[in-house]
Design a protein around this motif. Structure first.
Motif, PDB file in Angstrom:
ATOM      1  N   LYS A 202      -2.327   6.411  -6.294  1.00  0.00           N
ATOM      2  CA  LYS A 202      -3.324   6.519  -7.356  1.00  0.00           C
ATOM      3  C   LYS A 202      -3.305   5.272  -8.245  1.00  0.00           C
ATOM      4  CE  LYS A 202      -3.578  11.558  -7.378  1.00  0.00           C
ATOM      5  NZ  LYS A 202      -3.465  12.821  -8.163  1.00  0.00           N
ATOM      6  N   LYS A 203      -3.281   4.111  -7.570  1.00  0.00           N
ATOM      7  CA  LYS A 203      -3.400   2.778  -8.188  1.00  0.00           C
ATOM      8  C   LYS A 203      -2.189   2.358  -9.020  1.00  0.00           C
ATOM      9  CE  LYS A 203      -8.459   2.893  -8.255  1.00  0.00           C
ATOM     10  NZ  LYS A 203      -9.678   2.717  -9.072  1.00  0.00           N
ATOM     11  N   LYS A 204      -1.070   3.083  -8.902  1.00  0.00           N
ATOM     12  CA  LYS A 204       0.160   2.702  -9.596  1.00  0.00           C
ATOM     13  C   LYS A 204       1.287   2.531  -8.587  1.00  0.00           C
ATOM     14  CE  LYS A 204      -1.024   4.920 -13.994  1.00  0.00           C
ATOM     15  NZ  LYS A 204      -0.640   5.939 -15.002  1.00  0.00           N
ATOM     16  N   THR A 205       2.217   1.625  -8.898  1.00  0.00           N
ATOM     17  CA  THR A 205       3.314   1.305  -7.995  1.00  0.00           C
ATOM     18  C   THR A 205       4.575   2.041  -8.426  1.00  0.00           C
ATOM     19  OG1 THR A 205       2.342  -0.894  -7.714  1.00  0.00           O
ATOM     20  CG2 THR A 205       4.589  -0.596  -6.936  1.00  0.00           C
TER      21      THR A 205
ATOM     22  N   SER B  96       0.825  -1.206   0.000  1.00  0.00           N
ATOM     23  CA  SER B  96       0.000   0.000   0.000  1.00  0.00           C
ATOM     24  C   SER B  96       0.860   1.257   0.000  1.00  0.00           C
ATOM     25  CB  SER B  96      -0.907  -0.002   1.239  1.00  0.00           C
ATOM     26  OG  SER B  96      -1.633   1.196   1.346  1.00  0.00           O
TER      27      SER B  96
ATOM     28  N   THR C 233       2.182   2.339  -3.392  1.00  0.00           N
ATOM     29  CA  THR C 233       1.127   2.532  -4.396  1.00  0.00           C
ATOM     30  C   THR C 233       0.501   3.908  -4.231  1.00  0.00           C
ATOM     31  OG1 THR C 233       0.640   0.156  -4.359  1.00  0.00           O
ATOM     32  CG2 THR C 233      -1.015   1.613  -5.341  1.00  0.00           C
TER      33      THR C 233
END
Length: 376
Positions: free
Chosen positions: A123-126, A118, A121
């Protein structure tokens, strides 16, 4: 007349090693100095067969919290301060992404602690490769005699520590879903402040009658206080707890989340991660991935935990982000599994944006409520 000739100059086909620069973040619970740096470089360079040479520095000035510095660190290679990789506190990850310093990377997040996944990450990108998690934990002696009370010895130094206590108490009271609300809460929530003040009222007293928790003692002073009061309840980084355990070997301890109040308990976790310079060419990028694979491996993390880099026999309680570390048989008989169980059951990932800009504000307000003095 003898023939004049020149000696043949053979052109040796020897390829120079790829050179990498890595800036390591020396968090309080993972600082070992030049001994460790030399060990990392030597081991990795040997593993690469001499094809890669790595130069490692440590960010003792905590410049990773300075976005202007990070722009230089993650800038083009012709910049004198540029690094191929930087280990960061993911509390600043969001700001780095918004400043366009990072590009998304592929990480197998199923192999790391969920809280670490988490943390990298946004905004949904790693954007980073998790290395370790860190927090304040509570360590309580379990061999108290009937009627014997346990005194509190806690580390209250520095704005990040103070903000951590506040946010930990905040989510204990209102739940983990309110974490960002807690970060933005100014003025600070009065009921939470009262709970922290009450908690610190139970701290051990020094010989001069002063509160040990609010005197801003140095690490070695805190460790000595813990050693001389083995039946106390200690709150600090795992590394400090490890230092105490090496001195107080016969006292059994239980690791838990911080008990600021009597309600639900959570443990606010900070994650360190390696981020890569987006300006690297393909050759250096591949070499950097090789180093990251080594640096995040369970093999290296076990070496670090059991002080392979040092002649001293010890156990260092840093908490790796990779899950398979905690199933290794070498951990039997240590407190690693207790730390892991606390992380697994109550760990909440610290915010990876907004927090950095609010830490000093939280600390300033909290310091007015819980009086903090500087020890002589």
């Amino acid at each position: 007349m003898p023939e004049l000739c020149c000696p043949v100059r053979w052109q040796l086909d020897v390829q120079s090693p790829i050179e990498l620069r890595f800036l390591r973040f020396p968090r309080p619970c993972a600082t070992y100095g030049s001994q460790l740096i030399n060990h990392i470089a030597k081991q990795f360079e040997a593993k690469s067969g001499g094809k890669i040479k790595i130069h490692i520095e440590e960010d003792h000035r905590k410049n990773i919290y300075d976005l202007e510095k990070m722009k230089a660190y993650l800038g083009p290679s012709d910049h004198a301060e540029s690094f191929n990789m930087v280990e960061v506190d993911t509390a600043v990850l969001g700001e780095m992404v918004e400043s366009k310093l990072l590009k998304p990377v592929h990480v197998n997040t199923t192999q790391v602690l969920p809280q670490a996944a988490s943390a990298v990450t946004y905004k949904k990108k790693t954007y980073g490769f998790p290395t370790m998690v860190c927090s304040k934990f509570q360590m309580k002696a379990t061999n108290l005699k009937e009627g014997e009370s346990s005194r509190l010895i806690a580390d209250f130094r520095g704005p990040w520590t103070q903000a951590t206590y506040y946010l930990n108490a905040y989510i204990n009271k209102y739940g983990p879903g309110t974490l960002y609300r807690g970060v933005d809460s100014h003025p600070l929530e009065e009921t939470v402040l009262k709970e922290i003040k009450t908690w610190f009222g139970t701290c051990a007293k020094l010989s001069n009658g002063k509160n040990i928790c609010t005197e801003k003692l140095k690490s070695d002073q805190i460790i000595q206080a813990m050693i001389h009061s083995p039946h106390s309840t200690f709150v600090g980084y795992p590394e400090i707890i490890g230092e105490v355990l090496m001195k107080v070997k016969d006292t059994p301890f239980q690791i838990s989340s911080i008990e600021i109040d009597t309600k639900q308990k959570y443990t606010l976790l900070y994650t360190d991660a390696v981020v890569t310079n987006p300006h690297m060419d393909e050759e250096k990028h591949k070499a950097s991935m090789d180093f990251i694979e080594y640096y995040t491996s369970t093999t290296f993390r076990l070496d670090l935990a059991f002080c392979k880099h040092s002649k001293q026999h010890c156990i260092r309680y840093n908490l790796p982000a990779n899950l398979d570390f905690y199933s290794n048989s070498r951990l039997q008989g240590t407190l690693f599994l207790q730390f892991y169980n606390v992380v697994k059951s109550s760990g909440i990932s610290a915010p990876n944006h907004k927090l950095c800009g609010n830490v000093q504000k939280i600390a300033n307000e909290l310091s007015k409520y819980v009086e903090i003095k500087t020890a002589n």
